[in-house]
Scaffold this motif. Structure first.
Motif, PDB file in Angstrom:
ATOM      1  N   ILE A 151      41.917  28.073  37.094  1.00  0.00           N
ATOM      2  CA  ILE A 151      40.643  28.734  36.903  1.00  0.00           C
ATOM      3  C   ILE A 151      40.402  29.936  38.093  1.00  0.00           C
ATOM      4  CG2 ILE A 151      38.242  28.564  36.678  1.00  0.00           C
ATOM      5  CD1 ILE A 151      38.659  25.366  36.316  1.00  0.00           C
ATOM      6  N   ALA A 152      40.065  30.902  37.547  1.00  0.00           N
ATOM      7  CA  ALA A 152      39.714  31.876  38.756  1.00  0.00           C
ATOM      8  C   ALA A 152      38.229  32.353  38.259  1.00  0.00           C
ATOM      9  CB  ALA A 152      40.733  33.295  38.339  1.00  0.00           C
ATOM     10  N   PHE A 153      37.521  32.441  39.391  1.00  0.00           N
ATOM     11  CA  PHE A 153      36.104  32.857  39.539  1.00  0.00           C
ATOM     12  C   PHE A 153      35.951  34.216  39.899  1.00  0.00           C
ATOM     13  CE2 PHE A 153      36.038  27.996  39.720  1.00  0.00           C
ATOM     14  CZ  PHE A 153      34.904  27.832  39.021  1.00  0.00           C
ATOM     15  N   VAL A 154      35.326  35.049  39.344  1.00  0.00           N
ATOM     16  CA  VAL A 154      35.015  36.525  39.689  1.00  0.00           C
ATOM     17  C   VAL A 154      33.583  36.727  40.334  1.00  0.00           C
ATOM     18  CG1 VAL A 154      34.664  38.812  39.196  1.00  0.00           C
ATOM     19  CG2 VAL A 154      36.422  37.447  38.092  1.00  0.00           C
ATOM     20  N   VAL A 155      33.553  36.704  41.590  1.00  0.00           N
ATOM     21  CA  VAL A 155      32.350  36.788  42.598  1.00  0.00           C
ATOM     22  C   VAL A 155      32.390  38.214  43.009  1.00  0.00           C
ATOM     23  CG1 VAL A 155      32.468  34.552  43.314  1.00  0.00           C
ATOM     24  CG2 VAL A 155      33.525  35.981  44.792  1.00  0.00           C
ATOM     25  N   ASN A 156      30.938  38.657  43.624  1.00  0.00           N
ATOM     26  CA  ASN A 156      31.078  39.924  44.200  1.00  0.00           C
ATOM     27  C   ASN A 156      31.953  40.148  45.435  1.00  0.00           C
ATOM     28  OD1 ASN A 156      28.362  39.118  43.176  1.00  0.00           O
ATOM     29  ND2 ASN A 156      27.936  41.294  43.702  1.00  0.00           N
ATOM     30  N   ASP A 157      32.101  39.097  46.314  1.00  0.00           N
ATOM     31  CA  ASP A 157      32.996  39.093  47.440  1.00  0.00           C
ATOM     32  C   ASP A 157      33.046  37.958  48.184  1.00  0.00           C
ATOM     33  OD1 ASP A 157      33.980  39.540  49.975  1.00  0.00           O
ATOM     34  OD2 ASP A 157      33.736  41.615  49.832  1.00  0.00           O
ATOM     35  N   VAL A 158      34.149  37.303  48.278  1.00  0.00           N
ATOM     36  CA  VAL A 158      34.306  35.970  48.762  1.00  0.00           C
ATOM     37  C   VAL A 158      33.451  35.866  50.126  1.00  0.00           C
ATOM     38  CG1 VAL A 158      35.758  34.135  49.771  1.00  0.00           C
ATOM     39  CG2 VAL A 158      36.517  35.659  47.697  1.00  0.00           C
ATOM     40  N   ALA A 159      33.458  36.818  50.985  1.00  0.00           N
ATOM     41  CA  ALA A 159      33.007  36.934  52.115  1.00  0.00           C
ATOM     42  C   ALA A 159      31.353  36.932  52.055  1.00  0.00           C
ATOM     43  CB  ALA A 159      33.115  37.979  52.944  1.00  0.00           C
ATOM     44  N   ALA A 179      41.123  29.986  42.121  1.00  0.00           N
ATOM     45  CA  ALA A 179      41.152  31.124  42.707  1.00  0.00           C
ATOM     46  C   ALA A 179      39.816  31.918  42.763  1.00  0.00           C
ATOM     47  CB  ALA A 179      42.205  32.115  42.354  1.00  0.00           C
ATOM     48  N   LEU A 180      39.431  32.482  43.898  1.00  0.00           N
ATOM     49  CA  LEU A 180      38.265  33.287  43.785  1.00  0.00           C
ATOM     50  C   LEU A 180      38.595  34.808  43.896  1.00  0.00           C
ATOM     51  CD1 LEU A 180      36.846  30.448  44.518  1.00  0.00           C
ATOM     52  CD2 LEU A 180      35.063  31.653  45.480  1.00  0.00           C
ATOM     53  N   ILE A 181      38.138  35.534  43.040  1.00  0.00           N
ATOM     54  CA  ILE A 181      38.527  37.037  43.154  1.00  0.00           C
ATOM     55  C   ILE A 181      37.352  37.791  43.355  1.00  0.00           C
ATOM     56  CG2 ILE A 181      39.424  38.964  41.851  1.00  0.00           C
ATOM     57  CD1 ILE A 181      40.815  36.882  39.892  1.00  0.00           C
ATOM     58  N   GLY A 182      37.366  38.934  44.192  1.00  0.00           N
ATOM     59  CA  GLY A 182      36.139  39.724  44.481  1.00  0.00           C
ATOM     60  C   GLY A 182      36.230  40.858  43.577  1.00  0.00           C
ATOM     61  N   ILE A 216      41.351  30.083  32.413  1.00  0.00           N
ATOM     62  CA  ILE A 216      39.956  30.607  32.576  1.00  0.00           C
ATOM     63  C   ILE A 216      39.777  31.569  33.546  1.00  0.00           C
ATOM     64  CG2 ILE A 216      37.685  29.725  32.937  1.00  0.00           C
ATOM     65  CD1 ILE A 216      38.811  28.494  30.550  1.00  0.00           C
ATOM     66  N   LEU A 217      38.945  32.744  33.122  1.00  0.00           N
ATOM     67  CA  LEU A 217      38.491  33.660  34.119  1.00  0.00           C
ATOM     68  C   LEU A 217      36.967  33.538  33.680  1.00  0.00           C
ATOM     69  CD1 LEU A 217      38.988  35.733  35.957  1.00  0.00           C
ATOM     70  CD2 LEU A 217      38.939  37.598  34.175  1.00  0.00           C
ATOM     71  N   MET A 218      36.266  33.234  34.926  1.00  0.00           N
ATOM     72  CA  MET A 218      34.694  33.035  34.921  1.00  0.00           C
ATOM     73  C   MET A 218      34.278  34.073  35.647  1.00  0.00           C
ATOM     74  SD  MET A 218      33.081  29.230  35.155  1.00  0.00           S
ATOM     75  CE  MET A 218      31.549  28.887  33.852  1.00  0.00           C
ATOM     76  N   LEU A 219      33.354  34.923  35.022  1.00  0.00           N
ATOM     77  CA  LEU A 219      32.691  35.858  35.340  1.00  0.00           C
ATOM     78  C   LEU A 219      31.419  35.513  36.224  1.00  0.00           C
ATOM     79  CD1 LEU A 219      33.308  38.475  32.799  1.00  0.00           C
ATOM     80  CD2 LEU A 219      34.830  37.925  34.584  1.00  0.00           C
ATOM     81  N   ARG A 220      31.473  35.553  37.350  1.00  0.00           N
ATOM     82  CA  ARG A 220      30.111  35.064  38.306  1.00  0.00           C
ATOM     83  C   ARG A 220      29.560  36.077  39.356  1.00  0.00           C
ATOM     84  NH1 ARG A 220      27.280  31.218  36.854  1.00  0.00           N
ATOM     85  NH2 ARG A 220      26.797  30.603  39.170  1.00  0.00           N
ATOM     86  N   SER A 221      29.624  37.379  38.905  1.00  0.00           N
ATOM     87  CA  SER A 221      29.324  38.325  39.981  1.00  0.00           C
ATOM     88  C   SER A 221      27.943  38.800  39.343  1.00  0.00           C
ATOM     89  CB  SER A 221      30.273  39.432  39.905  1.00  0.00           C
ATOM     90  OG  SER A 221      30.324  40.069  38.823  1.00  0.00           O
ATOM     91  N   ASP A 222      27.059  39.112  40.509  1.00  0.00           N
ATOM     92  CA  ASP A 222      25.813  39.720  40.488  1.00  0.00           C
ATOM     93  C   ASP A 222      25.888  41.093  40.518  1.00  0.00           C
ATOM     94  OD1 ASP A 222      23.141  40.275  40.133  1.00  0.00           O
ATOM     95  OD2 ASP A 222      22.541  38.832  41.894  1.00  0.00           O
ATOM     96  N   PRO A 223      25.462  42.009  39.305  1.00  0.00           N
ATOM     97  CA  PRO A 223      25.405  43.343  39.465  1.00  0.00           C
ATOM     98  C   PRO A 223      24.256  43.791  40.414  1.00  0.00           C
ATOM     99  CG  PRO A 223      24.783  42.729  37.471  1.00  0.00           C
ATOM    100  CD  PRO A 223      25.086  41.365  38.208  1.00  0.00           C
ATOM    101  N   ALA A 224      23.278  43.315  40.708  1.00  0.00           N
ATOM    102  CA  ALA A 224      22.272  43.765  41.424  1.00  0.00           C
ATOM    103  C   ALA A 224      22.448  44.127  42.939  1.00  0.00           C
ATOM    104  CB  ALA A 224      20.931  42.721  41.397  1.00  0.00           C
TER     105      ALA A 224
END
Length: 370
Positions: free
Chosen positions: A25-33, A56-59, A110-118
């Motif tokens: 599973i890979a999670f897409v976030v704004n930035d891991v930091a 895995a976490l991906i920015g 799985i690629l789970m999109l979890r980034s916030d555009p705001a």
């Protein structure tokens, strides 16, 4: 045999009976930091890691299109281990010594999109759209992308909300014209809520009434600085807070007899009930009205491949719909003791089994909500 060993053996047998296998599973976030330990993404990732899944976490800025390997990314890989809590797990991910690894997304289930555009609007306005485009390419293979990236591209701002039946949403106007906003307010007893068309977490949200109507022009200027404004009728029920109800596969998430639902309320004179804006939270049971709203919006969520969403409900109306980073799972679990995130990981495992059994015959949008 000790109770712990007995329970572990029973869980292993149950997993084998379900045909469980380790998944990636890979999670897409704004930035891991910039992730925080109260984010739903961190809770989901930690639960998946505890089950032995590769996570895995991906920015948003970490994607790569490779001429041979297709969509790749520089990812932060968490160890397959158990962590005491979300804070410990996040500290592991954000350890300065943690090195990113190059991964090939076609090798992920799985690629789970979890980034916030705001948060990206002012500094990295290229990031959300780029992330969605890479996700669309990833969905062309066998990787299940959630929520469906093609439909998510159309839902990046609150205009998506207007596609739901009028019966479940407040009267709304979307404009950059101050006169149009004034006309709307005059038609709704001089009271309304103004916010940016793109945004979340209660940022840039203003309640307009007779006490601050004289400041309307300045408020409108502030809201439209980065785009359109949306003005909605004021819902009196919102004064007591709102319900955040999680849906999974287009239906309210429920484990045993407990719904994934909380009531959010303001703890100050500020009208915003968003947790990120300082609001309070308590466990809630959705009433018949809230469940009716979920039933009405469900078919469109399913048709659009919206796997995981958050419905924000006040009275008999849905104020907002979060399809990017629906949160609150950690609060729901901590208040109820119910393993909602575990139920979501169960469901992800089920989707991967279906994907493998059907051998690519199902589309990404079908798999997203099946």
């Amino acid at each position: 045999m000790t109770d712990a060993k007995t329970k572990k053996k029973a869980k292993t047998k149950a997993a084998a009976a379900r045909g469980d296998t380790t998944i990636k599973i890979a999670f897409v976030v704004n930035d891991v930091a910039t992730e925080q330990d109260n984010y739903t993404t961190i809770r989901l990732a930690r639960k998946a890691v505890a089950r032995g899944h590769e996570v895995a976490l991906i920015g948003l800025g970490d994607f790569i299109y490779d001429w041979k390997d297709g969509i790749c990314a520089m990812a932060t890989m968490s160890e397959v281990s158990r962590f005491e809590d979300d804070t410990t797990y996040l500290a592991h991910l954000q350890d300065p010594g943690m090195e990113r690894a190059r991964i090939v997304l076609s090798q992920y289930d799985i690629l789970m999109l979890r980034s916030d555009p705001a948060p990206e609007l002012t500094t990295r306005n290229w990031a959300p759209s780029s992330g969605l485009l890479f996700a669309q390419l990833a969905s062309l293979g066998n990787t299940i992308v959630l929520n469906d990236p093609k439909q998510l591209t159309d839902a990046v701002n609150k205009t998506y909300f207007q596609g739901f039946p009028e019966s479940v949403r407040p009267a709304t106007s979307i404009t950059r014209e101050a006169d149009e906003i004034a006309r709307f307010l005059d038609a709704h007893d001089g009271k309304g809520v103004i916010k940016p068309l793109q945004g979340s977490g209660g940022q840039g949200v203003f309640l307009i009434d007779e006490d601050n109507r004289q400041n309307l022009n300045q408020i409108v200027e502030a809201v439209i600085r980065d785009g359109y404004a949306i003005v909605q009728e004021y819902l009196p029920a919102a004064k007591e807070g709102d319900l955040r109800m999680i849906t999974l596969n287009g239906r309210p998430l429920k484990v045993d007899d407990t719904y994934a639902c909380i009531r959010r309320f303001s703890q100050t004179d500020d009208h915003r009930s968003n947790i990120s804006a300082g609001g309070g939270v308590e466990l809630a049971v959705p009433d018949e009205t809230a469940l009716r709203i979920a039933e009405i919006v469900g078919p469109k969520l399913i048709d659009d491949g919206m796997y995981l969403t958050g419905l924000d409900i006040a009275g008999d109306k849905m104020m907002e719909l979060n399809v990017d980073t629906p949160g609150g799972i950690n609060f729901m679990e901590d208040l109820s003791g119910v393993d909602f995130s575990g139920a979501i990981v169960d469901d992800l495992e089920r989707k991967v089994r279906l994907q493998r059994q059907y051998g690519g015959a199902l589309t990404n949008r079908q798999l997203a909500v099946i």
